[in-house]
Design an enzyme around this catalytic site. Sequence first.
Site, PDB file in Angstrom:
ATOM      1  N   ASP A  43      -2.742   0.021   5.873  1.00  0.00           N
ATOM      2  CA  ASP A  43      -1.762   0.897   5.243  1.00  0.00           C
ATOM      3  C   ASP A  43      -2.400   2.250   4.970  1.00  0.00           C
ATOM      4  OD1 ASP A  43       0.800   1.425   4.192  1.00  0.00           O
ATOM      5  OD2 ASP A  43       0.033   1.185   2.162  1.00  0.00           O
ATOM      6  N   GLN A  54      -2.674  -2.657  -9.818  1.00  0.00           N
ATOM      7  CA  GLN A  54      -3.410  -1.718  -8.966  1.00  0.00           C
ATOM      8  C   GLN A  54      -4.224  -0.726  -9.800  1.00  0.00           C
ATOM      9  OE1 GLN A  54      -0.883   0.506  -6.334  1.00  0.00           O
ATOM     10  NE2 GLN A  54      -2.530   1.804  -5.582  1.00  0.00           N
ATOM     11  N   HIS A 108       3.544  12.633  -1.437  1.00  0.00           N
ATOM     12  CA  HIS A 108       3.325  11.413  -2.226  1.00  0.00           C
ATOM     13  C   HIS A 108       1.946  11.427  -2.874  1.00  0.00           C
ATOM     14  CE1 HIS A 108       3.347   7.220  -3.415  1.00  0.00           C
ATOM     15  NE2 HIS A 108       2.250   7.000  -2.706  1.00  0.00           N
ATOM     16  N   THR A 140       4.480  -7.645   1.847  1.00  0.00           N
ATOM     17  CA  THR A 140       4.858  -6.445   2.589  1.00  0.00           C
ATOM     18  C   THR A 140       6.001  -6.840   3.506  1.00  0.00           C
ATOM     19  OG1 THR A 140       2.595  -5.568   2.547  1.00  0.00           O
ATOM     20  CG2 THR A 140       4.091  -4.680   4.214  1.00  0.00           C
ATOM     21  N   LYS A 197      -1.371  -5.008  -4.076  1.00  0.00           N
ATOM     22  CA  LYS A 197      -0.659  -4.745  -2.827  1.00  0.00           C
ATOM     23  C   LYS A 197      -0.513  -5.979  -1.951  1.00  0.00           C
ATOM     24  CE  LYS A 197      -0.422  -0.092  -2.756  1.00  0.00           C
ATOM     25  NZ  LYS A 197       0.767   0.703  -2.429  1.00  0.00           N
ATOM     26  N   GLU A 249       8.106   2.963   3.901  1.00  0.00           N
ATOM     27  CA  GLU A 249       7.147   3.386   4.906  1.00  0.00           C
ATOM     28  C   GLU A 249       7.704   3.153   6.310  1.00  0.00           C
ATOM     29  OE1 GLU A 249       3.224   1.888   4.294  1.00  0.00           O
ATOM     30  OE2 GLU A 249       3.422   1.822   2.103  1.00  0.00           O
ATOM     31  N   GLU A 307       7.386   0.821  -1.792  1.00  0.00           N
ATOM     32  CA  GLU A 307       6.891   1.949  -1.017  1.00  0.00           C
ATOM     33  C   GLU A 307       7.633   1.947   0.310  1.00  0.00           C
ATOM     34  OE1 GLU A 307       2.615   1.930  -0.776  1.00  0.00           O
ATOM     35  OE2 GLU A 307       2.448   2.784  -2.802  1.00  0.00           O
ATOM     36  N   GLU A 320       7.482   7.689  -8.508  1.00  0.00           N
ATOM     37  CA  GLU A 320       7.752   9.119  -8.368  1.00  0.00           C
ATOM     38  C   GLU A 320       9.170   9.456  -8.825  1.00  0.00           C
ATOM     39  OE1 GLU A 320       6.033  10.776  -4.430  1.00  0.00           O
ATOM     40  OE2 GLU A 320       6.328   8.628  -4.099  1.00  0.00           O
ATOM     41  N   ASP A 349       6.171  -1.722   1.406  1.00  0.00           N
ATOM     42  CA  ASP A 349       4.882  -2.234   0.926  1.00  0.00           C
ATOM     43  C   ASP A 349       4.965  -2.351  -0.593  1.00  0.00           C
ATOM     44  OD1 ASP A 349       2.293  -3.165   1.446  1.00  0.00           O
ATOM     45  OD2 ASP A 349       1.426  -1.248   0.870  1.00  0.00           O
ATOM     46  N   ARG A 404       2.021  -1.644  -9.755  1.00  0.00           N
ATOM     47  CA  ARG A 404       1.272  -0.460 -10.154  1.00  0.00           C
ATOM     48  C   ARG A 404       0.287  -0.738 -11.290  1.00  0.00           C
ATOM     49  NH1 ARG A 404       1.888   2.839  -5.862  1.00  0.00           N
ATOM     50  NH2 ARG A 404       4.098   3.163  -5.366  1.00  0.00           N
TER      51      ARG A 404
END
Length: 383
Positions: free
Chosen positions: A108, A224, A115, A241, A237, A185, A183, A342, A217, A221
Amino acid sequence: MTDHDGSTEDRREDRGGFGPDHLPYAVFSRDGGPRRVGVRLGDTVLDLHEATGRPELESRSLNAFMALGPEVWRQTREQATELARTARGVPLAEVELHQPFEVADYVDFYASEHHATNLGRMFRPGSEPLLPNWKHLPVAYHGRAGTVVPSGTPVVRPSGQRRPGPGQGDAPVFGPSQRLDIEAELGFVVGAPSSLGDPVPAAGLAEHVFGVVGVNDWSARDIQAWEYVPLGPFLGKSFATSVSHWVTPLAALEAAWCDLPGQDPRPLDYLDPGHTRGLDVDVEVVLNGEVVSRPRYRTTYWSPGQMLAHLTVNGASLRTGDLYASGTISGPGDDEVGSLIELWRGERFLDDGDEVVLRYSAPGTAGGRITLGEVSGRVLPAR
């Protein structure tokens, strides 16, 4: 349409944008029968094994077919295009869709400047949002191939260590993630392998990458944030996925190539500065039926070819079924971000029962837009 792997194809998926200039690949079965490779045309699936007799198309995955390389991909696409003119497909309502390819390795990237800047400002206030290496190389981490799952597979809320809350002391606490995120992607699926020790140049993308998939993904948070220094993401993570059932071949995206936003300073020569291009792919992030953001992949800093070149420049080999993803796609606008951290500035995250659907589209070679495979997933409580 319920998948034997436990996933469910979203019946609300847009049926437009699947014309003869697209023909994405999937693995399907009927009535519990053998799995086969097919392409989508409108609301139907065309059985490529039945039409061509190719043994590699009667398979549990696309891997055997993808390993045959670009010339076979081209020939098969020509056959599929002819088939689309003459054959009757199987209605989507009568098929079960499965994981489209066996994932060999998963990498990834972190390729969106918007971002990376947004998160840098949140995580390191008062400091430069981008670390010194960011504009010199496509930053990435190795994910967990075994937890890549097909669209529709429920996502169990992960548990792990996280920082203590107010009044909880200094020691970490264990429990379900309180900051579960997405996420949005774009993923690139490797078909033709490379040899160990031989770097693949950025210009070699079409010789090795078969096509693209939508990718979510999922990210914890809080887990992480506690674990990522100094070696990067791990449990935050690796729990899930999600990828789309449909793999869009690069050949269907010829009209989608576009210029990159620009790279300064000039990347090193192996990253082929000034020659690589991006893809004009639009994404819709849908939360519980409501579109909350519309990221655009064309705003991404590092190109697909540059990511491939960096992935292999040390001599790492490619294997059939390798998946590498763009990292979160975020643009300059507040409504163009690909993650909830975000969008909501870290004030809100996913609840149990929430459903996220990512929808993708791109310019088609025959004009208009083609619909890439969507990615869906619903959050289940922690176990």
